[in-house]
Write an enzyme that holds these catalytic residues in place. Structure first.
Site, short mmCIF file in Angstrom:
data_model
loop_
_atom_site.label_atom_id
_atom_site.label_comp_id
_atom_site.label_asym_id
_atom_site.label_seq_id
_atom_site.Cartn_x
_atom_site.Cartn_y
_atom_site.Cartn_z
N GLU A 116 0.93 -0.82 0.03
CA GLU A 116 -0.31 -0.22 0.00
C GLU A 116 0.84 1.28 -0.23
OE1 GLU A 116 -2.44 -0.57 3.09
OE2 GLU A 116 -3.72 -2.08 2.48
N LYS A 127 -15.79 -2.00 2.73
CA LYS A 127 -15.16 -2.34 1.59
C LYS A 127 -15.88 -3.33 0.66
CE LYS A 127 -10.52 -3.48 3.85
NZ LYS A 127 -10.40 -4.75 4.42
P1 PGA Z 1 -6.49 -6.48 2.38
O1 PGA Z 1 -5.53 -6.05 3.51
O2 PGA Z 1 -6.94 -5.53 1.29
O3 PGA Z 1 -5.69 -7.39 1.74
O4 PGA Z 1 -7.66 -6.84 3.42
C1 PGA Z 1 -5.79 -4.04 4.34
C2 PGA Z 1 -6.79 -4.02 5.42
O5 PGA Z 1 -6.91 -5.45 6.50
O6 PGA Z 1 -7.41 -3.21 5.10
ZN ZN Z 2 -8.37 -4.23 7.99
#
Ligand code: PGA
Ligand code: ZN
Length: 426
Positions: free
Chosen positions: A208, A337
């Site tokens: 990230e 998400k």
């Molecule tokens: P991930 O991690 O997109 O790999 O699930 C991001 C998070 O845990 O916020």
């Molecule tokens: Zn997370």
């Protein structure tokens, strides 16, 4: 209606920022309006997420998504042709029905969410309004605090740090563009300091975009470094700190212990550690401080720490799990998400449920992103007040920040930066 009538739905396999295959969907309307959406992918995933369909087999080391692509082209597309792209919920419900499973394991959440988001984009295009407004209506005006993940650990970085994300939050800025500027200046300054103290390999960036200081083990060292960079620039009044611990990945189910800095500790010890951390550092937000089944522990920490506690693996953007949390006061913010649940409508339902119950909503990237920018639009469309999309480098991250700059400009004098009110924007 012609304008909005779905003429064609077509998926293809593309690559995400890690070079892993993911689904891209195009939805064309009869008025020749195109909505194109890319599906992100997590690595540090929650156990209760909707299923991401992968091909197995040899190509792309089993990560191919041709089955998901096929499911869009052969099963979803015929069912959607002729429908009105503005009927988001109707379309999402139809796909849920076509799939027929609890976790979207038949068609794959990656095929369904791609279509869902592409439909939303096509509807916005055909209505000649920006996506954020199409999602949120005329009252959208809040620009989010960017949760800038500057030092990385856990599953998303080759470091010895246990915690996944050590975040700086520019809450004292007056506007989003100022927040992004000072956040980025801190990023440069931090890079310089980390290279001096921990060696130049620290400047390698993780999934990230955060730095990867070699040899750093203690989250407090990461905080110290971030605070030092902030102070060096005279920004101590503008920033507070945050964490995504992603604690499920530190938990040993059998032993019922967490492993922190090489030592096994109990849940109670971990909670004491947080109390200490919050009383020593200006920490204002902690995501997933405990493992994903410990609703009670989340509730206790929410009461005792008095800061924002965010549920990611805990809630997985799922109203059932969020309701379970609300009942006992587990966490006070939802990490949103869209691909964790699989349709835009269900993600919006989770956001509304959170708002109605005084929970904050933080809209989040996945560690595997593409250059698509619907994430920024969803954040503003919800007046969410907070976005998590990594460090201000790597194009799949800056794509979101750049889209927010455009939206800020478009909203003009009505744009309001959430600032210190990120959990309950006013
Ligand atoms: P991930 O991690 O997109 O790999 O699930 C991001 C998070 O845990 O916020
Ligand atoms: Zn997370």
């Amino acid at each position: 209606m012609e304008r909005f009538e779905i003429k064609e739905v077509k998926a293809r396999e593309i690559l995400d920022c890690r070079g892993e295959p993911t689904v891209e969907v195009e939805v064309w309307t009869k008025g020749d309006f195109l909505g194109r959406a890319d599906v992100p992918s997590g690595r540090s995933t929650g156990k209760h997420e909707a299923l991401e369909l992968r091909d197995g087999e040899d190509r792309y080391r089993g990560k191919g998504v041709l089955k998901a692509v096929q499911n869009v082209n052969k099963i979803i597309a015929p069912a959607l042709t002729g429908r009105d792209a503005t009927k988001q919920r109707e379309i999402d419900e139809l796909m849920i029905e076509l799939d027929g499973t609890e976790n979207k394991s038949k068609l794959g959440a990656n095929s369904i969410v791609g279509v869902s988001l592409a439909v939303a984009k096509a509807a916005a295009k055909a209505s000649s309004i920006p996506l954020y407004q199409s999602i949120g209506g005329p009252h959208v005006h809040i620009l989010p605090v960017p949760f800038l993940n500057l030092i990385n650990g856990g599953k998303l970085a080759a470091t010895e740090l246990d915690f996944q994300e050590h975040i700086v939050m520019p809450v004292g800025a007056k506007t989003f563009s100022e927040a992004l500027r000072i956040g980025t200046e801190v990023y440069y300054e931090l890079g310089k300091m980390l290279a001096d103290r921990w060696g130049r390999h620290s400047l390698n960036v993780a999934d990230e975009g955060g730095y990867t200081p070699s040899g750093m083990k203690d989250p407090r060292e990461a905080f110290d470094a971030e605070l030092k960079a902030i102070e060096e620039l005279g920004y101590e009044d503008e920033f507070v700190l945050g964490l995504d611990v992603a604690a499920s990945h530190l938990y040993n189910q059998e032993k019922k212990r967490y492993v922190l800095m090489g030592k096994e500790i109990t849940r109670e010890h971990f909670m004491d550690f947080y109390e200490d951390l919050v009383s020593t550092y200006p920490v204002q937000s902690i995501e997933d401080p405990l493992e994903e089944e410990d609703f009670k522990g989340f509730a206790e920490l929410t009461r005792t720490l008095g800061i924002q506690i965010v549920g990611d693996d805990l809630f997985v953007t799922n109203v059932k799990r969020l309701n379970e949390g609300i009942k006992i006061g587990a966490a006070n913010a939802l990490l949103l998400k869209v691909n964790q649940i699989g349709t835009l409508s269900e993600a919006l339902d989770a956001a509304q449920l959170a708002f109605r119950n005084n929970y904050g909503v933080q809209v989040s990237e996945r560690s595997g992103q593409t250059e698509d920018t619907w994430l920024a639009d969803v954040t503003v469309g919800l007046n969410a007040g907070q976005i998590k999309t990594g460090a201000p480098c790597r194009s799949e991250r800056t794509a979101q920040y750049n889209q927010l700059l455009r939206i800020e400009e478009e909203l003009g004098s009505t744009a309001k930066y959430a600032g210190k009110n990120f959990r309950k924007p006013k």
